[in-house]
Design a protein around this motif. Structure first.
Motif, PDB file in Angstrom:
ATOM      1  N   ALA A  88      -0.802 -44.539 -24.542  1.00 58.11           N
ATOM      2  CA  ALA A  88      -1.297 -45.105 -25.805  1.00 58.11           C
ATOM      3  C   ALA A  88      -1.325 -46.628 -25.746  1.00 58.11           C
ATOM      4  CB  ALA A  88      -0.427 -44.631 -26.964  1.00 58.11           C
ATOM      5  N   LEU A  89      -0.268 -47.226 -25.194  1.00 58.75           N
ATOM      6  CA  LEU A  89      -0.223 -48.692 -25.100  1.00 58.75           C
ATOM      7  C   LEU A  89      -1.268 -49.216 -24.122  1.00 58.75           C
ATOM      8  CD1 LEU A  89       3.645 -49.310 -25.145  1.00 58.75           C
ATOM      9  CD2 LEU A  89       2.013 -49.587 -27.020  1.00 58.75           C
ATOM     10  N   GLY A  90      -1.490 -48.468 -23.033  1.00 59.20           N
ATOM     11  CA  GLY A  90      -2.520 -48.865 -22.083  1.00 59.20           C
ATOM     12  C   GLY A  90      -3.910 -48.799 -22.693  1.00 59.20           C
ATOM     13  N   LEU A  91      -4.177 -47.733 -23.448  1.00 62.68           N
ATOM     14  CA  LEU A  91      -5.477 -47.616 -24.118  1.00 62.68           C
ATOM     15  C   LEU A  91      -5.638 -48.713 -25.160  1.00 62.68           C
ATOM     16  CD1 LEU A  91      -8.091 -46.055 -24.438  1.00 62.68           C
ATOM     17  CD2 LEU A  91      -6.906 -44.501 -26.017  1.00 62.68           C
ATOM     18  N   PHE A  92      -4.540 -49.040 -25.862  1.00 62.69           N
ATOM     19  CA  PHE A  92      -4.586 -50.162 -26.803  1.00 62.69           C
ATOM     20  C   PHE A  92      -5.011 -51.444 -26.092  1.00 62.69           C
ATOM     21  CE2 PHE A  92      -2.188 -53.993 -27.940  1.00 62.69           C
ATOM     22  CZ  PHE A  92      -2.732 -54.278 -29.177  1.00 62.69           C
ATOM     23  N   ALA A  93      -4.373 -51.747 -24.959  1.00 59.89           N
ATOM     24  CA  ALA A  93      -4.669 -52.992 -24.247  1.00 59.89           C
ATOM     25  C   ALA A  93      -6.128 -53.039 -23.793  1.00 59.89           C
ATOM     26  CB  ALA A  93      -3.729 -53.139 -23.051  1.00 59.89           C
ATOM     27  N   ILE A  94      -6.636 -51.912 -23.293  1.00 59.42           N
ATOM     28  CA  ILE A  94      -8.023 -51.871 -22.798  1.00 59.42           C
ATOM     29  C   ILE A  94      -9.013 -52.070 -23.948  1.00 59.42           C
ATOM     30  CG2 ILE A  94      -9.781 -50.380 -21.768  1.00 59.42           C
ATOM     31  CD1 ILE A  94      -7.450 -49.089 -20.141  1.00 59.42           C
ATOM     32  N   LEU A  95      -8.844 -51.277 -25.014  1.00 62.24           N
ATOM     33  CA  LEU A  95      -9.779 -51.375 -26.136  1.00 62.24           C
ATOM     34  C   LEU A  95      -9.702 -52.745 -26.813  1.00 62.24           C
ATOM     35  CD1 LEU A  95      -9.426 -47.856 -27.825  1.00 62.24           C
ATOM     36  CD2 LEU A  95     -11.328 -48.710 -26.444  1.00 62.24           C
ATOM     37  N   ARG A  96      -8.487 -53.275 -26.912  1.00 61.35           N
ATOM     38  CA  ARG A  96      -8.341 -54.581 -27.551  1.00 61.35           C
ATOM     39  C   ARG A  96      -8.988 -55.670 -26.708  1.00 61.35           C
ATOM     40  NH1 ARG A  96      -8.553 -56.661 -32.398  1.00 61.35           N
ATOM     41  NH2 ARG A  96      -6.878 -58.128 -32.956  1.00 61.35           N
ATOM     42  N   PHE A  97      -8.847 -55.560 -25.396  1.00 60.07           N
ATOM     43  CA  PHE A  97      -9.449 -56.556 -24.510  1.00 60.07           C
ATOM     44  C   PHE A  97     -10.975 -56.501 -24.589  1.00 60.07           C
ATOM     45  CE2 PHE A  97     -11.146 -57.948 -20.391  1.00 60.07           C
ATOM     46  CZ  PHE A  97     -10.605 -59.218 -20.323  1.00 60.07           C
ATOM     47  N   VAL A  98     -11.522 -55.280 -24.636  1.00 64.61           N
ATOM     48  CA  VAL A  98     -12.980 -55.125 -24.734  1.00 64.61           C
ATOM     49  C   VAL A  98     -13.492 -55.726 -26.042  1.00 64.61           C
ATOM     50  CG1 VAL A  98     -14.839 -53.419 -24.921  1.00 64.61           C
ATOM     51  CG2 VAL A  98     -13.021 -53.098 -23.221  1.00 64.61           C
ATOM     52  N   ASN A  99     -12.699 -55.578 -27.122  1.00 67.15           N
ATOM     53  CA  ASN A  99     -12.957 -56.309 -28.370  1.00 67.15           C
ATOM     54  C   ASN A  99     -14.253 -55.886 -29.068  1.00 67.15           C
ATOM     55  OD1 ASN A  99     -11.672 -58.134 -30.061  1.00 67.15           O
ATOM     56  ND2 ASN A  99     -12.862 -59.894 -29.351  1.00 67.15           N
ATOM     57  N   ILE A 100     -14.552 -54.578 -29.005  1.00 68.78           N
ATOM     58  CA  ILE A 100     -15.761 -54.078 -29.657  1.00 68.78           C
ATOM     59  C   ILE A 100     -15.425 -53.088 -30.760  1.00 68.78           C
ATOM     60  CG2 ILE A 100     -17.871 -52.701 -29.345  1.00 68.78           C
ATOM     61  CD1 ILE A 100     -18.086 -53.845 -26.529  1.00 68.78           C
ATOM     62  N   TYR A 101     -14.536 -52.152 -30.461  1.00 71.39           N
ATOM     63  CA  TYR A 101     -14.230 -51.088 -31.420  1.00 71.39           C
ATOM     64  C   TYR A 101     -12.723 -50.847 -31.484  1.00 71.39           C
ATOM     65  CZ  TYR A 101     -14.009 -46.560 -33.742  1.00 71.39           C
ATOM     66  OH  TYR A 101     -13.700 -45.545 -34.619  1.00 71.39           O
ATOM     67  N   GLY A 102     -12.285 -50.392 -32.644  1.00 70.11           N
ATOM     68  CA  GLY A 102     -10.887 -50.011 -32.794  1.00 70.11           C
ATOM     69  C   GLY A 102     -10.145 -50.813 -33.831  1.00 70.11           C
ATOM     70  N   ASP A 103     -10.699 -51.962 -34.235  1.00 68.12           N
ATOM     71  CA  ASP A 103     -10.071 -52.767 -35.278  1.00 68.12           C
ATOM     72  C   ASP A 103     -11.125 -53.698 -35.871  1.00 68.12           C
ATOM     73  OD1 ASP A 103      -6.893 -53.497 -35.947  1.00 68.12           O
ATOM     74  OD2 ASP A 103      -8.334 -55.046 -36.503  1.00 68.12           O
ATOM     75  N   PRO A 104     -11.180 -53.792 -37.209  1.00 70.24           N
ATOM     76  CA  PRO A 104     -12.189 -54.671 -37.819  1.00 70.24           C
ATOM     77  C   PRO A 104     -11.953 -56.150 -37.553  1.00 70.24           C
ATOM     78  CG  PRO A 104     -10.710 -53.769 -39.497  1.00 70.24           C
ATOM     79  CD  PRO A 104     -10.410 -53.053 -38.221  1.00 70.24           C
ATOM     80  N   ALA A 105     -10.709 -56.532 -37.231  1.00 64.27           N
ATOM     81  CA  ALA A 105     -10.403 -57.938 -36.948  1.00 64.27           C
ATOM     82  C   ALA A 105     -10.402 -58.154 -35.437  1.00 64.27           C
ATOM     83  CB  ALA A 105      -9.040 -58.307 -37.537  1.00 64.27           C
ATOM     84  N   LEU A 106     -11.457 -58.750 -34.923  1.00 60.28           N
ATOM     85  CA  LEU A 106     -11.553 -59.024 -33.487  1.00 60.28           C
ATOM     86  C   LEU A 106     -10.651 -60.193 -33.134  1.00 60.28           C
ATOM     87  CD1 LEU A 106     -15.418 -58.685 -32.989  1.00 60.28           C
ATOM     88  CD2 LEU A 106     -13.663 -56.911 -32.811  1.00 60.28           C
ATOM     89  N   TRP A 107     -10.133 -60.173 -31.904  1.00 59.86           N
ATOM     90  CA  TRP A 107      -9.300 -61.290 -31.474  1.00 59.86           C
ATOM     91  C   TRP A 107     -10.179 -62.397 -30.910  1.00 59.86           C
ATOM     92  CZ3 TRP A 107      -8.802 -63.051 -26.355  1.00 59.86           C
ATOM     93  CH2 TRP A 107      -9.369 -62.241 -25.367  1.00 59.86           C
ATOM     94  N   SER A 108      -9.643 -63.611 -30.861  1.00 58.02           N
ATOM     95  CA  SER A 108     -10.417 -64.751 -30.357  1.00 58.02           C
ATOM     96  C   SER A 108      -9.479 -65.775 -29.739  1.00 58.02           C
ATOM     97  CB  SER A 108     -11.221 -65.404 -31.495  1.00 58.02           C
ATOM     98  OG  SER A 108     -10.344 -65.861 -32.512  1.00 58.02           O
TER      99      SER A 108
END
Length: 387
Positions: A226-246
């Motif tokens: 789960a943590l690995g999938l979090f890191a991948i999806l968050r890095f891609v920064n397209i889907y999974g959270d309305p607040a994108l990182w910058s």
């Protein structure tokens, strides 16, 4: 099935952490004017003081579902468990809008009717009670589908003013609606995303039927997965959270932006991060120091009792703080949602004092929780099943 000690340990851990968030929310000097996750005004310590408490609500809701599964297996009586869940669900919603709301706001006029974690667990219990005859695996998969897909809802182009959108929104997104006589209903915990977490927890309950070592290995894989999938999806920064990182002013704040996931409603990335940590805690709970296990189980066995009285204790300390800072009763504002604190006059304590009060609150509640846990174990009164 006997009671799972690891569940009480992990639930106790997050309950201890939860008190930190509520002490900060009611008493920190900037709590009513600034968000601790606003990167323009926060500090790393304040940010993570808030972020670590993200573990609490999803753990409560997930393990509530898991506990229902274990109870069902133990009783082997769908009708009995269903009736209890539905009654308990309505009871929790009633408690939310009465005892819990008053403990949070100390507003005798109940100007803010806040639907938060206790009510959303109650809603989940009612729905889960109605679905109990569906196999746990199917309910678990349904929960995962909700977790992974509910962030798609804002992408659906509903017509402006659509009745369908107006009906769906409170179930999926936070919303504030004026009701009557100066009162407002606030949907703080939209129930469908949280139902997804509870259903996933229910399906997860079957893993507790595995041998401990086999279960531990699986939990480690699931937690890190789960943590690995979090890191991948968050890095891609397209889907999974309305607040994108910058990218921010430095590496530390860029990391804060990366970790700044959305709780209201709980985004996919929020769930992956928090539930991944929770599953790892479950994997290693039995190996914790005996003193830690003994202490955390005390809180973990009486979650609703602790939840209710900790609000009243923290809020009483908040009033003492305000009087000590020179405010009189006429200056306190209870109807505005600021917990009695005046909106336009600075009040509150620095972060180091918040940590001291948090530790004191947890320590003060230790003996009452022991007493209530013992009382509940020695008595079989029907009402004890509801608190």
């Amino acid at each position: 099935m006997k009671r799972e000690n690891s569940i009480d340990i992990v639930r106790g851990i997050v309950m201890i952490i939860m008190a930190l968030d509520h002490v900060r929310d009611l008493m920190h000097v900037h709590a009513i004017t600034q968000s601790p996750t606003d990167l323009a005004t926060t500090t790393p310590l304040l940010f993570f003081t808030r972020w670590i408490t993200h573990l609490c609500a999803p753990t409560f809701v997930f393990l509530a579902g898991t506990s229902v599964y274990l109870s069902l297996k133990s009783k082997n009586n769908v009708q009995e468990v269903r009736q209890h869940l539905i009654k308990r669900g309505f009871w929790l919603i009633f408690l939310e809008f009465t005892i819990v709301n008053f403990g949070l706001f100390f507003d005798i006029g109940f100007h803010t009717l806040l639907f938060q974690v206790i009510a959303t667990i109650g809603f989940g219990f009612i729905i889960l009670g109605l679905l109990l005859k569906i196999p746990a695996k199917q309910l678990g998969i349904t929960g995962l589908v909700i977790i992974f897909c509910h962030n798609l809802l804002p992408l659906i182009p509903f017509p402006e003013g659509s009745v369908f959108k107006a009906v769906l929104t409170p179930f999926f997104s936070p919303i504030a609606v004026p009701v009557f006589a100066g009162k407002v209903f606030v949907m703080g915990y939209p129930p469908i995303p949280w139902l997804g977490i509870m259903l996933t927890g229910f399906g997860f309950g079957s893993y507790f039927e595995m041998a401990k070592e086999e279960r531990k290995k699986l939990f480690i894989k699931l937690g890190f997965g789960a943590l690995g999938l979090f890191a991948i999806l968050r890095f891609v920064n397209i889907y999974g959270d309305p607040a994108l990182w910058s990218t921010q002013k430095d590496a530390v704040f860029t990391f804060l932006s990366f970790m700044n996931v959305t709780k209201y409603p709980p985004s996919l990335l929020f769930c992956l991060a928090t539930l991944g940590i929770m599953i790892l805690l479950l994997a290693f709970a039995d190996q914790f120091n005996n003193g830690i296990k003994k202490m955390t189980v005390v809180y973990g066995k009486v979650p609703l009792f602790y939840f209710i009285i900790h609000f009243y204790l923290i809020h009483t300390i908040t009033l003492i703080m305000l009087f000590a800072q020179g405010f009189d009763w006429s200056q306190l504002e209870f109807a505005t949602g600021t917990f009695g604190r005046p909106k336009n006059i600075e009040s509150g304590l620095p972060l180091w004092a918040i940590y001291l009060i948090w530790i004191s609150v947890v320590a003060i509640l230790y003996k009452p929780c022991i007493w209530y846990g013992d009382y509940k174990a020695r008595n079989s009164n029907w009402w004890l099943r509801y608190i």
